[in-house]
Design a protein around this motif. Structure first.
Motif, PDB file in Angstrom:
ATOM      1  N   ARG A  91       0.844  -1.197   0.000  1.00 53.86           N
ATOM      2  CA  ARG A  91       0.000   0.000   0.000  1.00 53.86           C
ATOM      3  C   ARG A  91       0.878   1.245   0.000  1.00 53.86           C
ATOM      4  O   ARG A  91       1.738   1.393   0.871  1.00 53.86           O
ATOM      5  CB  ARG A  91      -0.912   0.028   1.224  1.00 53.86           C
ATOM      6  CG  ARG A  91      -1.919  -1.100   1.283  1.00 53.86           C
ATOM      7  CD  ARG A  91      -2.985  -0.778   2.303  1.00 53.86           C
ATOM      8  NE  ARG A  91      -3.930  -1.857   2.489  1.00 53.86           N
ATOM      9  CZ  ARG A  91      -5.092  -1.726   3.114  1.00 53.86           C
ATOM     10  NH1 ARG A  91      -5.438  -0.543   3.620  1.00 53.86           N
ATOM     11  NH2 ARG A  91      -5.903  -2.738   3.244  1.00 53.86           N
ATOM     12  N   GLY A  92       0.654   2.122  -0.948  1.00 50.07           N
ATOM     13  CA  GLY A  92       1.419   3.351  -0.972  1.00 50.07           C
ATOM     14  C   GLY A  92       1.479   3.960  -2.351  1.00 50.07           C
ATOM     15  O   GLY A  92       0.953   3.408  -3.335  1.00 50.07           O
ATOM     16  N   PHE A  93       2.120   5.102  -2.436  1.00 49.37           N
ATOM     17  CA  PHE A  93       2.309   5.812  -3.696  1.00 49.37           C
ATOM     18  C   PHE A  93       3.405   5.109  -4.496  1.00 49.37           C
ATOM     19  O   PHE A  93       4.534   4.948  -4.010  1.00 49.37           O
ATOM     20  CB  PHE A  93       2.694   7.259  -3.402  1.00 49.37           C
ATOM     21  CG  PHE A  93       2.850   8.119  -4.614  1.00 49.37           C
ATOM     22  CD1 PHE A  93       1.750   8.542  -5.341  1.00 49.37           C
ATOM     23  CD2 PHE A  93       4.118   8.517  -5.036  1.00 49.37           C
ATOM     24  CE1 PHE A  93       1.901   9.346  -6.460  1.00 49.37           C
ATOM     25  CE2 PHE A  93       4.282   9.326  -6.148  1.00 49.37           C
ATOM     26  CZ  PHE A  93       3.153   9.732  -6.867  1.00 49.37           C
ATOM     27  N   ALA A  94       3.046   4.652  -5.693  1.00 51.37           N
ATOM     28  CA  ALA A  94       3.986   3.868  -6.488  1.00 51.37           C
ATOM     29  C   ALA A  94       5.152   4.712  -6.973  1.00 51.37           C
ATOM     30  O   ALA A  94       4.972   5.805  -7.529  1.00 51.37           O
ATOM     31  CB  ALA A  94       3.261   3.250  -7.678  1.00 51.37           C
ATOM     32  N   VAL A  95       6.374   4.215  -6.744  1.00 48.64           N
ATOM     33  CA  VAL A  95       7.609   4.838  -7.223  1.00 48.64           C
ATOM     34  C   VAL A  95       8.486   3.723  -7.776  1.00 48.64           C
ATOM     35  O   VAL A  95       8.246   2.544  -7.511  1.00 48.64           O
ATOM     36  CB  VAL A  95       8.340   5.581  -6.085  1.00 48.64           C
ATOM     37  CG1 VAL A  95       7.496   6.721  -5.540  1.00 48.64           C
ATOM     38  CG2 VAL A  95       8.711   4.619  -4.951  1.00 48.64           C
ATOM     39  N   PRO A  96       9.487   4.060  -8.556  1.00 42.88           N
ATOM     40  CA  PRO A  96      10.383   3.017  -9.064  1.00 42.88           C
ATOM     41  C   PRO A  96      10.984   2.193  -7.930  1.00 42.88           C
ATOM     42  O   PRO A  96      11.577   2.733  -6.998  1.00 42.88           O
ATOM     43  CB  PRO A  96      11.464   3.816  -9.800  1.00 42.88           C
ATOM     44  CG  PRO A  96      10.778   5.064 -10.228  1.00 42.88           C
ATOM     45  CD  PRO A  96       9.831   5.393  -9.111  1.00 42.88           C
ATOM     46  N   GLY A  97      10.761   0.903  -7.969  1.00 42.10           N
ATOM     47  CA  GLY A  97      11.315   0.007  -6.967  1.00 42.10           C
ATOM     48  C   GLY A  97      10.398  -0.329  -5.820  1.00 42.10           C
ATOM     49  O   GLY A  97      10.720  -1.188  -4.993  1.00 42.10           O
ATOM     50  N   GLY A  98       9.232   0.320  -5.736  1.00 45.17           N
ATOM     51  CA  GLY A  98       8.340   0.004  -4.628  1.00 45.17           C
ATOM     52  C   GLY A  98       7.257   1.036  -4.429  1.00 45.17           C
ATOM     53  O   GLY A  98       6.799   1.669  -5.382  1.00 45.17           O
ATOM     54  N   VAL A  99       6.845   1.208  -3.189  1.00 44.89           N
ATOM     55  CA  VAL A  99       5.791   2.169  -2.853  1.00 44.89           C
ATOM     56  C   VAL A  99       6.252   3.020  -1.675  1.00 44.89           C
ATOM     57  O   VAL A  99       7.105   2.606  -0.877  1.00 44.89           O
ATOM     58  CB  VAL A  99       4.461   1.473  -2.481  1.00 44.89           C
ATOM     59  CG1 VAL A  99       3.890   0.718  -3.672  1.00 44.89           C
ATOM     60  CG2 VAL A  99       4.641   0.546  -1.275  1.00 44.89           C
ATOM     61  N   VAL A 100       5.694   4.204  -1.583  1.00 44.36           N
ATOM     62  CA  VAL A 100       5.903   5.074  -0.424  1.00 44.36           C
ATOM     63  C   VAL A 100       4.533   5.293   0.224  1.00 44.36           C
ATOM     64  O   VAL A 100       3.704   6.053  -0.302  1.00 44.36           O
ATOM     65  CB  VAL A 100       6.523   6.424  -0.813  1.00 44.36           C
ATOM     66  CG1 VAL A 100       6.652   7.315   0.427  1.00 44.36           C
ATOM     67  CG2 VAL A 100       7.882   6.222  -1.466  1.00 44.36           C
ATOM     68  N   PRO A 101       4.247   4.637   1.341  1.00 48.11           N
ATOM     69  CA  PRO A 101       2.943   4.805   1.991  1.00 48.11           C
ATOM     70  C   PRO A 101       2.749   6.228   2.495  1.00 48.11           C
ATOM     71  O   PRO A 101       3.665   6.834   3.063  1.00 48.11           O
ATOM     72  CB  PRO A 101       2.994   3.811   3.152  1.00 48.11           C
ATOM     73  CG  PRO A 101       4.028   2.806   2.751  1.00 48.11           C
ATOM     74  CD  PRO A 101       5.060   3.605   1.997  1.00 48.11           C
ATOM     75  N   ILE A 102       1.552   6.754   2.287  1.00 47.07           N
ATOM     76  CA  ILE A 102       1.186   8.077   2.786  1.00 47.07           C
ATOM     77  C   ILE A 102       0.442   7.881   4.100  1.00 47.07           C
ATOM     78  O   ILE A 102      -0.711   7.444   4.113  1.00 47.07           O
ATOM     79  CB  ILE A 102       0.325   8.843   1.762  1.00 47.07           C
ATOM     80  CG1 ILE A 102       1.029   8.870   0.409  1.00 47.07           C
ATOM     81  CG2 ILE A 102       0.035  10.249   2.265  1.00 47.07           C
ATOM     82  CD1 ILE A 102       2.419   9.489   0.429  1.00 47.07           C
TER      83      ILE A 102
END
Length: 350
Positions: A91-102
């Motif tokens: 769960r999170g904001f998709a970025v290269p290599g994975g996600v950054v959860p908000i």
């Protein structure tokens, strides 16, 4: 009065610790993926994390979890645990290599209420509360009172505060729910002669409690504040009043964009003012988050229809916030701690 979990997909988890110097905890509101969110900060002393990311002018529009925590600014570390759980579950904001959860967060001040100033929520406690929320079934009942972030909450520096929740369903099928952590400087606005903080006892605001004239010896019993509700004992005038906050999460199944969530959070602040007096002071860190899961579209067939739909929803948000706060006060139970005895508001101290 319902619960915030009447909004489909919303789940709530608590983690807390008492004894051995502890009296604090964390509450996590876990929405379904894709939930839009924003926030309004009205108090003069907030402790928050990632709230700037919820501004309508920023890149991100969705929220993966909301953390409400004890421990003042120290307790914001618990958001890291919620973020870890979200990352592990994609769960999170998709970025290269994975996600950054908000994962925005806000904290109440409860430092030292269990006896140890260093006993405050950690990332592990945030992770546990998030995992607890994820494990709940759809539409589950929500723990109230002395749980989660309400574990160390007090009101008027003398009564026990806690977690409360409420919901309402509008004629168009839109559900609006709220969850509140009540750790306020003010007292509930209740009818004279009926100090029980219920929906039926609410009246127009009374005069603010006289904080400057209050006095109580450490460890005394029967804490109160305003003369309308007060016995012979009251809090020390040397105790700082700037240690208070009411935290709220409003959730709805309506389709809202970030700007509409922001306006709904702002409108919902009125519910704090209706339930507590004083509110939104320099000594309060009042924060309202708004989450919209987007299941039911509002009538936007014309400008007038859109305005009516939003005003109706936002009015309901203020109402359920008021009810959630009163529910939190009514659900709180008396606690005897090293910092003193915090009685249940409107109920006699045994």
């Amino acid at each position: 009065m319902g619960a915030i979990t009447d909004v489909q997909g919303i789940r709530v988890g608590h983690a807390g610790k008492t004894g051995d110097g502890w009296m604090t905890g964390v509450t996590v509101v876990l929405p379904p993926p894709g939930t839009v969110g924003s926030v309004d900060v009205a108090g003069g002393g907030p402790a928050t994390h990632e709230t700037d990311a919820l501004d309508p002018t920023t890149l991100v529009s969705t929220v993966d979890a909301v953390v409400l925590t004890g421990g003042s600014a120290y307790g914001l570390a618990s958001a890291g645990g919620a973020q870890q759980w979200c990352e592990e579950n994609g769960r999170g904001f998709a970025v290269p290599g994975g996600v950054v959860p908000i994962v925005p967060a806000a904290a109440i001040f409860d430092l030292g209420r269990g006896g140890n100033f260093s006993a405050r929520p950690t990332a592990d406690m945030g992770y546990a509360a998030t995992a607890a929320a994820a494990a709940q079934p759809e539409g589950h009942d929500v723990g109230r009172g002395n749980v989660g972030a309400g574990t160390g909450a007090v009101i008027a520096r003398t009564y026990k505060g806690g977690v409360g929740t409420a919901s309402v369903t509008l004629e168009n099928g839109v559900v609006v729910g709220a969850l509140a952590v009540v750790n306020a400087l003010g007292l509930p606005v209740v009818a004279p002669g009926n100090p029980e903080p219920s929906a039926r006892s609410v009246v127009p605001p009374h005069e603010p409690p006289n904080l400057a004239s209050s006095a109580r010896e450490p460890g005394s019993r029967g804490p109160t504040l305003d003369a309308r509700f007060r016995g012979p004992d009251s809090p020390s005038p040397d105790e700082s009043p700037g240690l208070n906050t009411t935290l709220v999460v409003v959730a709805t199944n309506a389709v809202l964009d970030v700007a509409e969530c922001k306006r709904t959070a702002s409108a919902a602040q009125a519910g704090i003012a209706r339930a507590l007096n004083p509110s939104h002071t320099l000594a309060d860190g009042d924060v309202v988050f708004c989450l919209a899961t987007g299941a039911i579209p509002l009538d936007r067939s014309s400008d007038t229809a859109r305005q009516v739909s939003l005003i109706t929803l936002q009015s309901a948000a203020a109402d359920v916030v008021r009810l959630a706060i009163l529910d939190g006060v009514q659900s709180a139970e008396t606690v005897i701690a090293p910092a003193g005895e915090y009685g249940a508001f409107g109920r006699p101290v045994r």
